[in-house]
Design a protein around this motif. Structure first.
Motif, mmCIF file in Angstrom:
data_model
loop_
_atom_site.group_PDB
_atom_site.id
_atom_site.type_symbol
_atom_site.label_atom_id
_atom_site.label_comp_id
_atom_site.label_asym_id
_atom_site.label_seq_id
_atom_site.Cartn_x
_atom_site.Cartn_y
_atom_site.Cartn_z
ATOM 1 N N TYR A 60 3.546 3.440 48.882
ATOM 2 C CA TYR A 60 3.689 5.767 48.489
ATOM 3 C C TYR A 60 2.532 6.364 49.956
ATOM 4 O O TYR A 60 3.895 7.178 50.114
ATOM 5 N N SER A 90 4.648 23.180 48.091
ATOM 6 C CA SER A 90 5.943 22.873 47.186
ATOM 7 C C SER A 90 7.072 22.726 47.410
ATOM 8 O O SER A 90 8.608 22.396 47.469
ATOM 9 N N ALA A 120 6.897 19.177 50.399
ATOM 10 C CA ALA A 120 7.771 19.355 49.250
ATOM 11 C C ALA A 120 7.982 18.034 48.489
ATOM 12 O O ALA A 120 8.017 17.181 47.051
ATOM 13 N N LEU A 121 8.691 17.111 49.287
ATOM 14 C CA LEU A 121 9.320 15.488 48.737
ATOM 15 C C LEU A 121 8.279 14.733 48.781
ATOM 16 O O LEU A 121 7.684 13.802 48.232
ATOM 17 N N PHE A 176 3.094 12.693 43.380
ATOM 18 C CA PHE A 176 3.043 12.800 41.653
ATOM 19 C C PHE A 176 3.396 10.712 41.028
ATOM 20 O O PHE A 176 3.103 10.859 40.171
ATOM 21 N N ASP A 177 4.055 10.240 42.232
ATOM 22 C CA ASP A 177 4.656 8.901 41.691
ATOM 23 C C ASP A 177 3.876 8.319 41.464
ATOM 24 O O ASP A 177 3.540 7.350 40.900
ATOM 25 N N GLY A 225 6.247 14.700 45.913
ATOM 26 C CA GLY A 225 7.233 14.273 45.036
ATOM 27 C C GLY A 225 6.706 12.701 44.958
ATOM 28 O O GLY A 225 6.354 11.839 43.716
ATOM 29 N N VAL A 226 6.579 12.431 45.677
ATOM 30 C CA VAL A 226 5.760 10.640 46.243
ATOM 31 C C VAL A 226 4.325 11.124 45.442
ATOM 32 O O VAL A 226 4.217 9.914 45.003
#
Length: 479
Positions: A343, A295, A358-359, A365-366, A362-363
């Motif tokens: 995604y 993360s 980390a980015l 979780f989107d 984020g995707v």
RNA sequence: GGCGGCAUAGCCAAGUGGUAAGGCAGCGGUCUGCAAAACCGCUAUUCAGCAGUUCGAAUCUGCUUGCCGCCUCCA
């Protein structure tokens, strides 16, 4: 899509192009097997595991070599202390290493060479260096002459003059330059030793990686990885040995991962804040550890704390809860989509930019939120289009999980394992919980809300959270 | 002493020239007997400070402050 990698050698992100199109050769420094692996090893190994998985997913044929340093001063010392042979000690910790890798579900590299199994290659390499006047013999020891390699210091950004100024090493008076390092060490009584043109002895630390990388990947290869602390002197010395001997560029891309701190302190044996992988897995779920480590960007330092683990654990629950929610819908379980959706594409964009996990998370979780929203919005039934959307999205989530090495369990297994771990820690019998829930169900049917809520409160004290869902009441461990 | 890195909301953390992802926590709402979960909305006019470059900077440059790593075995 091009991949950009931060190259320690040039201190900037560069477009990655392998030597041979479609193939990637990668060498990563593995552990010295004299003790249990700690969370820092886990980070390094995981970083390169994910990099290898991603490169494979991009269609490269990856040859991934990770060595075991199974002969070394530390091993000899430890073996002497414990009264077993170096070989037995190394074997013990290699086995333990495999247990850790298994627990963390980390894939094996293509080749895992051991230093002691490559003595002939090591000797041959040292002979080349002696022939080229880049190494010299004193008694039974062979040293590399760093002044003979004009680029010495190019990886770590050190100049010979600067290094002399700041020298803190205890100088071996026999050496030409205090920073000359041992390629071969003559045997002391009782130490493991191999025959060589210079008498019985054993290899120095740095030479094994030069010898084994050349053996399996060639004189020039694509990626060399390891922890940041290896930049100097280990990797600097590897470059000097390999480029000195072969006269060709060594590794083209150097990737170094950052450290793991414990409660903002550097992990060290003297501070006594060493956390082994085994220690951590006693209290943390393996995938939680992985999600935590991924993360942050692999080059940043990361701070390991209980609080951080609790937070990550809640996030992981959320993803698995969504997967469970999908499995419970029959109309969603039967179709499979293999084409990557948006995604996954976004995830790849993140990974293409120096493996920005980390980015990428984020995707992930989107995508989770997107499916939950679609499911919430279609309580009356799922339209064909929505089903297609959800399945594509779920497929992306699993693809991303595959690269990050998480989400490989079925949601049922995940939640069961988490429950039993949580209950085990508190020595609670699940049957007791089930009984309490049944009791509460009775009270709820009788609309005795006072009693029902009372039972719920009791469970909460036990760290159990109740969820009343249309199909019945479920429970989970808090955190 | 030499070399290098970092400083983004309550916490964690992306973002390296185009107007602040994501997670956790919090608040309001939908749902629910009430909760939980999930979803929706809100939560940094601002990215350690100062100065500069630019039409435009968290992002580039300089300085200041604070933290950290390597230089010794180390992932």
């Amino acid at each position: 899509m091009t991949i950009r990698i931060y190259n320690t050698l040039n201190k900037k992100k560069e477009i990655f192009e392998p030597v041979k199109q479609g193939r990637v050769s990668m060498y990563v420094c593995g552990p010295t097997v004299y003790d249990s692996c700690h969370i820092g090893h886990a980070r390094s190994i995981l970083t390169f595991d994910v990099i290898a998985k991603y490169l494979k997913a991009k269609g490269f044929k990856v040859t991934y070599v990770r060595n075991f340093t199974d002969i070394d001063d530390k091993i000899i010392n430890r073996a002497n202390q414990t009264g077993i042979t170096c070989k037995a000690l190394a074997e013990k910790y290699i086995n333990e290493f495999y247990e850790d890798m298994d627990a963390l579900n980390i894939e094996m590299p293509t080749i895992e060479p051991r230093a002691t199994e490559h003595i002939p290659q090591i000797i041959k390499l040292i002979e080349i260096l002696i022939d080229k006047d880049m190494a010299y013999q004193i008694d039974g020891d062979i040293f590399f002459a760093i002044e003979s390699f004009k680029d010495y210091g190019k990886l770590s950004g050190r100049k010979l003059e600067d290094m002399k100024a700041g020298a803190r090493v205890t100088v071996d008076e026999r050496k030409n330059n205090p920073f000359d390092f041992a390629l071969w060490k003559s045997a002391k009584p009782g130490e493991p030793a191999w025959d060589s043109p210079w008498g019985k002895g054993r290899p120095g630390w740095h030479i094994e990686c030069s010898a084994m990388s050349a053996e399996y990947l060639g004189e020039t290869f694509d990626i060399h990885g390891g922890g940041k602390d290896l930049v100097f002197p280990h990797h600097e010395n590897e470059i000097a040995q390999s480029e000195g001997a072969f006269g060709k560029p060594f590794a083209r891309f150097w990737i170094h991962n950052g450290f793991v701190n414990i409660n903002q302190e550097k992990m060290s044996k003297s501070l006594g804040n060493f956390l082994t992988i085994k220690d951590i897995l006693k209290s943390c779920y393996p995938e939680t550890v992985k999600l935590f480590l991924l993360s942050s960007h692999y080059r940043s330092p990361i701070d390991f704390t209980d609080k951080a683990m609790d937070e990550v654990s809640i996030g992981l629950d959320k993803i698995y809860a969504l997967l469970k929610r999908i499995e419970e819908k029959k109309e969603l379980s039967e179709i499979n989509i293999v084409e990557p959706g948006n995604y996954y594409k976004h995830f790849c964009e993140a990974m293409d930019d120096d493996f920005n996990t980390a980015l990428g998370i984020g995707v992930l979780f989107d995508a989770v939120r997107n499916i939950n929203r679609l499911l919430d919005e279609s309580k009356e039934g799922l339209s064909k289009e929505v089903i297609k959307d959800i399945i594509s999205c779920k497929s992306d989530i699993l693809k991303i999980g595959g690269i990050l090495g998480i989400l490989y369990k079925s949601p049922e297994v995940y939640f069961e394992e988490k429950k039993s771990r949580g209950l085990g820690k508190k020595s609670i019998d699940p049957a007791v919980i089930e009984d309490m829930i049944k009791e509460r169900e009775k009270a709820r049917k009788a609309k005795d809300w006072g009693k029902a809520d009372n039972i719920r409160d009791q469970l909460e004290v036990m760290n159990i959270i109740i969820e009343d869902r249309p199909e019945g009441t479920g429970w989970k461990i808090k955190k």
